[in-house]
Design a protein around this motif. Structure first.
Motif, PDB file in Angstrom:
ATOM      1  N   GLY A  87      16.392 -43.697  -9.809  1.00  0.00           N
ATOM      2  CA  GLY A  87      15.123 -43.005  -9.947  1.00  0.00           C
ATOM      3  C   GLY A  87      14.234 -43.276  -8.752  1.00  0.00           C
ATOM      4  N   PRO A  88      13.202 -42.466  -8.549  1.00  0.00           N
ATOM      5  CA  PRO A  88      12.321 -42.655  -7.396  1.00  0.00           C
ATOM      6  C   PRO A  88      11.622 -44.006  -7.373  1.00  0.00           C
ATOM      7  CG  PRO A  88      11.440 -41.024  -8.938  1.00  0.00           C
ATOM      8  CD  PRO A  88      12.842 -41.293  -9.349  1.00  0.00           C
ATOM      9  N   GLN A  89      11.312 -44.561  -8.558  1.00  0.00           N
ATOM     10  CA  GLN A  89      10.627 -45.855  -8.586  1.00  0.00           C
ATOM     11  C   GLN A  89      11.539 -46.965  -8.063  1.00  0.00           C
ATOM     12  OE1 GLN A  89       8.874 -46.887 -12.333  1.00  0.00           O
ATOM     13  NE2 GLN A  89       8.271 -48.935 -11.665  1.00  0.00           N
ATOM     14  N   GLU A  90      12.822 -46.924  -8.422  1.00  0.00           N
ATOM     15  CA  GLU A  90      13.761 -47.924  -7.926  1.00  0.00           C
ATOM     16  C   GLU A  90      13.851 -47.882  -6.408  1.00  0.00           C
ATOM     17  OE1 GLU A  90      17.348 -48.428 -10.979  1.00  0.00           O
ATOM     18  OE2 GLU A  90      16.875 -46.324 -10.600  1.00  0.00           O
ATOM     19  N   SER A 176      10.943 -39.076  -4.889  1.00  0.00           N
ATOM     20  CA  SER A 176      11.665 -38.218  -5.830  1.00  0.00           C
ATOM     21  C   SER A 176      12.675 -37.356  -5.087  1.00  0.00           C
ATOM     22  CB  SER A 176      10.689 -37.328  -6.602  1.00  0.00           C
ATOM     23  OG  SER A 176       9.851 -38.103  -7.437  1.00  0.00           O
ATOM     24  N   LEU A 177      12.256 -36.806  -3.956  1.00  0.00           N
ATOM     25  CA  LEU A 177      13.148 -35.968  -3.159  1.00  0.00           C
ATOM     26  C   LEU A 177      14.287 -36.791  -2.565  1.00  0.00           C
ATOM     27  CD1 LEU A 177      13.693 -33.157  -1.953  1.00  0.00           C
ATOM     28  CD2 LEU A 177      12.247 -33.812  -0.019  1.00  0.00           C
ATOM     29  N   LEU A 178      13.970 -37.978  -2.040  1.00  0.00           N
ATOM     30  CA  LEU A 178      14.995 -38.833  -1.453  1.00  0.00           C
ATOM     31  C   LEU A 178      16.010 -39.283  -2.501  1.00  0.00           C
ATOM     32  CD1 LEU A 178      12.829 -41.088   0.906  1.00  0.00           C
ATOM     33  CD2 LEU A 178      14.442 -39.315   1.599  1.00  0.00           C
ATOM     34  N   ALA A 179      15.528 -39.661  -3.681  1.00  0.00           N
ATOM     35  CA  ALA A 179      16.438 -40.084  -4.747  1.00  0.00           C
ATOM     36  C   ALA A 179      17.334 -38.932  -5.178  1.00  0.00           C
ATOM     37  CB  ALA A 179      15.643 -40.619  -5.940  1.00  0.00           C
ATOM     38  N   GLU A 180      16.784 -37.746  -5.258  1.00  0.00           N
ATOM     39  CA  GLU A 180      17.586 -36.578  -5.637  1.00  0.00           C
ATOM     40  C   GLU A 180      18.695 -36.317  -4.621  1.00  0.00           C
ATOM     41  OE1 GLU A 180      17.042 -31.777  -6.580  1.00  0.00           O
ATOM     42  OE2 GLU A 180      15.287 -33.036  -6.167  1.00  0.00           O
ATOM     43  N   LEU A 181      18.361 -36.437  -3.335  1.00  0.00           N
ATOM     44  CA  LEU A 181      19.357 -36.221  -2.286  1.00  0.00           C
ATOM     45  C   LEU A 181      20.467 -37.267  -2.358  1.00  0.00           C
ATOM     46  CD1 LEU A 181      20.348 -34.785   0.252  1.00  0.00           C
ATOM     47  CD2 LEU A 181      18.713 -36.148   1.584  1.00  0.00           C
TER      48      LEU A 181
END
Length: 217
Positions: A87-90, A176-181
């Motif tokens: 997730g983005p928080q991690e 969020s975008l980086l985690a999705e990628l």
């Protein structure tokens, strides 16, 4: 990869000792919960063949790396790693952890599955390589050692994202975008691992027959 023909080592004490040590190392790592659970069935299938023994393997991971200077492996390295989607928080917490260490170079990566193994016969090495290539692992090869043929099977689903350079952010801070990628590349690698899993399962009888022939040579 071209390898000069070498005799089978399947009937040697060196091979039996190597295989015993590798399997014992695998059992110890499993006891310590150091193995990726979604690759265990693949390793167990391969290790069920007496002419094969697996070594260091990974089902794919996401990791954040940092270093005080480029290439400084002694003082830098992995900040955090995951073998599952994140997730983005991690991701943001890992970046902050690296920044607190005053490291000026920071990057994130999604890395593909990697399998390393040994076999005692060149015929088995060639068969395993053909199975892996058909499953989509074009970075597959082997080399002869005095005790075995050491094999490596690499996936290609990898991406490295620079985040900080000389202490300055060079990538978006949209976690969020980086985690999705990163998660999308991890998923690609996991799907290809499924293809390899099915390919090995369908060829187990052929591998057993090949092992029996190698033992007789």
């Amino acid at each position: 990869m071209h390898v000069a023909p070498q005799p089978s080592t399947c009937n040697t004490a060196e091979w039996r000792g190597l295989r015993r040590r590798l399997l014992e190392s695998l059992r110890e790592a499993s006891t310590r919960n150091e193995l990726d659970q979604d690759i265990m069935d693949v390793l167990e299938a391969l290790n069920s063949i007496p002419c094969i023994a697996t070594s260091s393997s990974c089902s794919g991971r996401i990791a954040v790396f940092s270093a005080p200077t480029p290439g400084d492996k002694r003082h830098g390295g992995i900040v955090r790693k995951w073998h599952k989607p994140i997730g983005p928080q991690e991701l943001e917490e890992a970046v902050r952890e690296a920044m607190n260490a005053n490291h000026s170079y920071l990057w994130a990566a999604a890395q593909p599955p990697i399998l390393a193994l040994h076999t005692c016969s060149i015929a088995m090495a060639e068969l395993l390589a053909s199975i892996a290539v058909r499953a989509g692992y074009k970075y597959t090869g082997y080399r002869y050692t005095s005790r075995s043929y050491y094999m490596f099977i690499f996936g290609t689903e990898r991406i490295d994202i620079p985040i900080m350079f000389r202490g300055r952010f060079v990538a978006t801070r949209n976690y969020s975008l980086l985690a999705e990628l990163l998660n999308s590349y991890l998923a690609l690698g996991k799907r290809k691992l499924d293809r390899l899993r099915r390919a090995i399962a369908s060829m187990l009888d052929v591998l057993r027959t090949g092992c029996e022939e190698a033992t007789l040579s």
